[in-house]
Each structure stands twice: as structure tokens, then as C-alpha cells.
Design an enzyme around this catalytic site. Structure first.
Site, PDB file in Angstrom:
ATOM      1  N   HIS A  52     -36.782   9.240  42.901  1.00 22.59           N
ATOM      2  CA  HIS A  52     -37.174   9.468  41.514  1.00 22.59           C
ATOM      3  C   HIS A  52     -35.986   9.992  40.709  1.00 22.59           C
ATOM      4  CE1 HIS A  52     -37.865  13.479  43.354  1.00 22.59           C
ATOM      5  NE2 HIS A  52     -37.354  13.907  42.211  1.00 22.59           N
ATOM      6  N   ALA A  53     -36.185  10.056  39.405  1.00 22.30           N
ATOM      7  CA  ALA A  53     -35.251  10.699  38.477  1.00 22.30           C
ATOM      8  C   ALA A  53     -36.073  11.637  37.606  1.00 22.30           C
ATOM      9  CB  ALA A  53     -34.541   9.659  37.614  1.00 22.30           C
TER      10      ALA A  53
END
Length: 134
Positions: A52-53
């Protein structure tokens, strides 16, 4: 828009002593005030974490014990870091995709985060991440 050039290796201050070393992280050490601390442990060696970011959150990852690899991607460039020392932190700014893998037996990953948990701050789909970078 952050790039992987904004990622930093942070050398954590250590007080060395024959009785054991003491790592120190104070509020003035990080480029942000951390609001949340969490850790990953008992991660199988074949497992992937991250993926994820964050839109707004910054994080520092530290291998308190053992080792693991962190792959970071800014939508254009990718880099890989081996974290295996408890006196080294990896500063990941906002807008950087991260994946953690190859956890050694007994590895513990400590994370210092700039914000409380908010699902709305996560980008969990890599294609969506790439679109957000344009």
C-alpha cells in the site's frame, strides 16, 4: 509529489554499554511527530506485508530484531532496502508504495507513524496508486 529520493536512512542514536545498548528515539529525532506506534512479528518468511501507499501519513520502519526487505516505488522508480539493524530506520514519506517481505525468523518490524489509523489514507491497489501519481 514525493519520489524515492525523499526516502531516508535514519541512524538512531545509541548509548553503548557493556550491559547492553540503548537506542533512543525522541520527538526531535524524526521529521514528524509520531502519533501511532505498531509492530509486526511472527511474520512467516513467505508472507508479504505492506502492499500500500499512504496519502498523508509518513512512517519510519525499524528492524528491532532479525531482518526483512522493504521495496519502495514512487510510480517511476523502485528501490529495495534490507533492514537488519535496530539502530537504523527507514523514513518513508507520503505517496510511496511499500512492500515488506523475506522476514527472517524472529523478525520484529517497529513502525512509527505520523497519524492515527485511517482507512481513507490508504491506497491498497497498485494500479490506483499509479493513476494517483499522474
Amino acid at each position: 509529489m514525493e519520489t524515492i529520493q525523499a526516502i531516508q536512512i535514519l541512524k538512531i542514536p545509541v548509548v553503548e554499554d557493556v550491559r547492553g545498548n540503548l537506542g533512543i528515539i525522541q520527538s526531535d529525532f524524526l521529521p514528524f511527530e509520531f502519533k501511532r506506534v505498531y509492530y509486526l512479528f511472527d511474520v512467516p518468511s513467505t508472507a508479504f506485508r505492506g502492499g500500500h501507499a499512504h496519502i498523508n501519513q509518513q512512517e519510519v520502519l525499524i528492524a528491532l530484531s532479525g531482518s526483512f526487505e522493504v521495496t519502495v516505488n514512487d510510480g517511476i522508480e523502485e528501490n529495495r532496502y534490507l533492514l537488519n539493524k535496530p539502530n537504523v530506520g527507514l523514513l518513508i514519506p507520503t505517496g510511496i508504495w511499500r512492500e515488506l517481505e523475506n522476514f527472517s525468523s524472529g523478525a520484529v518490524c517497529l513502525v512509527l507513524a505520523s497519524d492515527d489509523f485511517s482507512e481513507e489514507d490508504y491506497i491498497r491497489d497498485f494500479d490506483e496508486f499509479l493513476i494517483s501519481k499522474k
